[in-house]
Design a protein around this motif. Sequence first.
Motif, PDB file in Angstrom:
ATOM      1  N   HIS A 123       0.818  -1.212   0.000  1.00  0.00           N
ATOM      2  CA  HIS A 123       0.000   0.000   0.000  1.00  0.00           C
ATOM      3  C   HIS A 123       0.855   1.266   0.000  1.00  0.00           C
ATOM      4  O   HIS A 123       0.341   2.357   0.233  1.00  0.00           O
ATOM      5  CB  HIS A 123      -0.955   0.003   1.196  1.00  0.00           C
ATOM      6  CG  HIS A 123      -2.059  -0.985   1.063  1.00  0.00           C
ATOM      7  ND1 HIS A 123      -2.854  -1.387   2.129  1.00  0.00           N
ATOM      8  CD2 HIS A 123      -2.519  -1.677  -0.013  1.00  0.00           C
ATOM      9  CE1 HIS A 123      -3.744  -2.276   1.712  1.00  0.00           C
ATOM     10  NE2 HIS A 123      -3.550  -2.462   0.417  1.00  0.00           N
ATOM     11  N   GLY A 124       2.147   1.118  -0.271  1.00  0.00           N
ATOM     12  CA  GLY A 124       3.013   2.283  -0.353  1.00  0.00           C
ATOM     13  C   GLY A 124       3.531   2.715   1.006  1.00  0.00           C
ATOM     14  O   GLY A 124       3.510   1.968   1.977  1.00  0.00           O
ATOM     15  N   THR A 125       3.991   3.976   1.070  1.00  0.00           N
ATOM     16  CA  THR A 125       4.618   4.487   2.287  1.00  0.00           C
ATOM     17  C   THR A 125       4.214   5.936   2.532  1.00  0.00           C
ATOM     18  O   THR A 125       4.068   6.720   1.592  1.00  0.00           O
ATOM     19  CB  THR A 125       6.150   4.384   2.200  1.00  0.00           C
ATOM     20  OG1 THR A 125       6.730   5.017   3.349  1.00  0.00           O
ATOM     21  CG2 THR A 125       6.684   5.053   0.940  1.00  0.00           C
ATOM     22  N   ILE A 126       4.094   6.282   3.787  1.00  0.00           N
ATOM     23  CA  ILE A 126       3.772   7.649   4.186  1.00  0.00           C
ATOM     24  C   ILE A 126       5.014   8.540   4.145  1.00  0.00           C
ATOM     25  O   ILE A 126       4.921   9.764   4.253  1.00  0.00           O
ATOM     26  CB  ILE A 126       3.171   7.664   5.620  1.00  0.00           C
ATOM     27  CG1 ILE A 126       2.480   8.997   5.939  1.00  0.00           C
ATOM     28  CG2 ILE A 126       4.240   7.350   6.673  1.00  0.00           C
ATOM     29  CD1 ILE A 126       1.184   9.204   5.236  1.00  0.00           C
ATOM     30  N   HIS A 127       6.187   7.952   3.951  1.00  0.00           N
ATOM     31  CA  HIS A 127       7.436   8.700   4.093  1.00  0.00           C
ATOM     32  C   HIS A 127       7.943   9.331   2.798  1.00  0.00           C
ATOM     33  O   HIS A 127       8.911  10.082   2.832  1.00  0.00           O
ATOM     34  CB  HIS A 127       8.517   7.789   4.673  1.00  0.00           C
ATOM     35  CG  HIS A 127       8.182   7.277   6.038  1.00  0.00           C
ATOM     36  ND1 HIS A 127       8.152   8.096   7.142  1.00  0.00           N
ATOM     37  CD2 HIS A 127       7.825   6.036   6.469  1.00  0.00           C
ATOM     38  CE1 HIS A 127       7.804   7.385   8.206  1.00  0.00           C
ATOM     39  NE2 HIS A 127       7.600   6.134   7.820  1.00  0.00           N
ATOM     40  N   HIS A 128       7.303   9.026   1.679  1.00  0.00           N
ATOM     41  CA  HIS A 128       7.759   9.565   0.406  1.00  0.00           C
ATOM     42  C   HIS A 128       6.609  10.217  -0.364  1.00  0.00           C
ATOM     43  O   HIS A 128       5.437   9.923  -0.105  1.00  0.00           O
ATOM     44  CB  HIS A 128       8.401   8.473  -0.459  1.00  0.00           C
ATOM     45  CG  HIS A 128       9.649   7.903   0.137  1.00  0.00           C
ATOM     46  ND1 HIS A 128       9.650   6.745   0.881  1.00  0.00           N
ATOM     47  CD2 HIS A 128      10.930   8.347   0.105  1.00  0.00           C
ATOM     48  CE1 HIS A 128      10.889   6.499   1.281  1.00  0.00           C
ATOM     49  NE2 HIS A 128      11.674   7.452   0.823  1.00  0.00           N
ATOM     50  N   VAL A 129       6.975  11.079  -1.280  1.00  0.00           N
ATOM     51  CA  VAL A 129       6.006  11.688  -2.197  1.00  0.00           C
ATOM     52  C   VAL A 129       6.456  11.379  -3.620  1.00  0.00           C
ATOM     53  O   VAL A 129       7.618  11.036  -3.865  1.00  0.00           O
ATOM     54  CB  VAL A 129       5.893  13.217  -1.985  1.00  0.00           C
ATOM     55  CG1 VAL A 129       5.309  13.531  -0.619  1.00  0.00           C
ATOM     56  CG2 VAL A 129       7.253  13.892  -2.167  1.00  0.00           C
ATOM     57  N   SER A 140      11.692  12.187  -0.582  1.00  0.00           N
ATOM     58  CA  SER A 140      11.232  12.044   0.798  1.00  0.00           C
ATOM     59  C   SER A 140      10.203  13.132   1.092  1.00  0.00           C
ATOM     60  O   SER A 140      10.261  14.226   0.516  1.00  0.00           O
ATOM     61  CB  SER A 140      12.406  12.172   1.768  1.00  0.00           C
ATOM     62  OG  SER A 140      13.338  11.142   1.558  1.00  0.00           O
ATOM     63  N   TRP A 141       9.266  12.840   1.999  1.00  0.00           N
ATOM     64  CA  TRP A 141       8.255  13.829   2.350  1.00  0.00           C
ATOM     65  C   TRP A 141       8.814  14.722   3.441  1.00  0.00           C
ATOM     66  O   TRP A 141       8.974  14.307   4.592  1.00  0.00           O
ATOM     67  CB  TRP A 141       6.977  13.137   2.812  1.00  0.00           C
ATOM     68  CG  TRP A 141       5.819  14.086   2.960  1.00  0.00           C
ATOM     69  CD1 TRP A 141       5.846  15.434   2.963  1.00  0.00           C
ATOM     70  CD2 TRP A 141       4.432  13.724   3.135  1.00  0.00           C
ATOM     71  NE1 TRP A 141       4.592  15.962   3.127  1.00  0.00           N
ATOM     72  CE2 TRP A 141       3.701  14.929   3.228  1.00  0.00           C
ATOM     73  CE3 TRP A 141       3.755  12.522   3.211  1.00  0.00           C
ATOM     74  CZ2 TRP A 141       2.319  14.948   3.416  1.00  0.00           C
ATOM     75  CZ3 TRP A 141       2.384  12.526   3.396  1.00  0.00           C
ATOM     76  CH2 TRP A 141       1.674  13.731   3.484  1.00  0.00           C
ATOM     77  N   ASP A 142       9.135  15.932   3.094  1.00  0.00           N
ATOM     78  CA  ASP A 142       9.628  16.933   4.035  1.00  0.00           C
ATOM     79  C   ASP A 142       8.430  17.508   4.786  1.00  0.00           C
ATOM     80  O   ASP A 142       7.514  18.067   4.173  1.00  0.00           O
ATOM     81  CB  ASP A 142      10.364  18.035   3.272  1.00  0.00           C
ATOM     82  CG  ASP A 142      11.059  19.035   4.195  1.00  0.00           C
ATOM     83  OD1 ASP A 142      10.657  19.144   5.369  1.00  0.00           O
ATOM     84  OD2 ASP A 142      11.980  19.716   3.725  1.00  0.00           O
TER      85      ASP A 142
END
Length: 262
Positions: A123-129, A140-142
């Motif tokens: 389901h992907g990751t919350i840490h990247h865009v 990475s999601w800043d």
Amino acid sequence: MPSMSLEAIVSMLDDAQQVVVFSGAGLSADSGIPTFRDGATGLWNNVDPDEVASIDGFLRNPRRVWNWLLQLKNLVDDRRPNAGHQAIARLEAICAAKQVTVITQNIDGYHARAGNEHVLEVHGTIHHVRCHRRCGFADSWDHRAEEPYPCPACGAPVRPDLVMFGEALEEEVFAAAEARSVSADIFFCVGTSLTVQPAVRLPMWAKSAGAVLVEVNPHPTPLSPTADYSIRSGASQFFAALCGEVESRPLQTGKRDDRAIA
């Protein structure tokens, strides 16, 4: 948990070369990450999932979805892997001669933080865009980026790199999860309600291909009637006991299958 069941599972683990641990939201609940299917608690309280976590909601109001998911990311960053994650990572370390793969529906990244090396995040990751158009841009999601911004490569909206409600799974990742499932000798299901398609198919594909299916969940699930072992336990208790039993009688050191996760 019945000691006879634990001994039988350890014996089968001894002979296994391909081991899969399939995890769901229940595993991260002990870290304080609220689960959507356990009711409107925490971040899910007083929100419409279609507005804050669906692809239709993102297309209607990208900023609202971004801001809500940013709250979730900040919560994930503030918490840490729990004893269940740590025990699953410990199992991989103990079974160094085997191929241990974690397939997770969770987007928090806790399996990797706990120490698991082979993790498929279906389901992907919350840490990247990434670019919404999939032009190739990813980062990475800043947390300082408080709203969607144009992709620097093509100008499309940048969005969290996770599967929202109403979206298909990433084909390459799910194909790898399917391949690992059907080659598994033993397949553990941990903390998942087994109600989310298409990931719910993985344990049944594993069993159909000959894997021993072990469910670890405090409550019955749709998988319970067909699991070879249905253990009414939390992940930390079960995997700590499993690791302790394995360490007390070292596993066979048969040749590991080092095929890359494709």
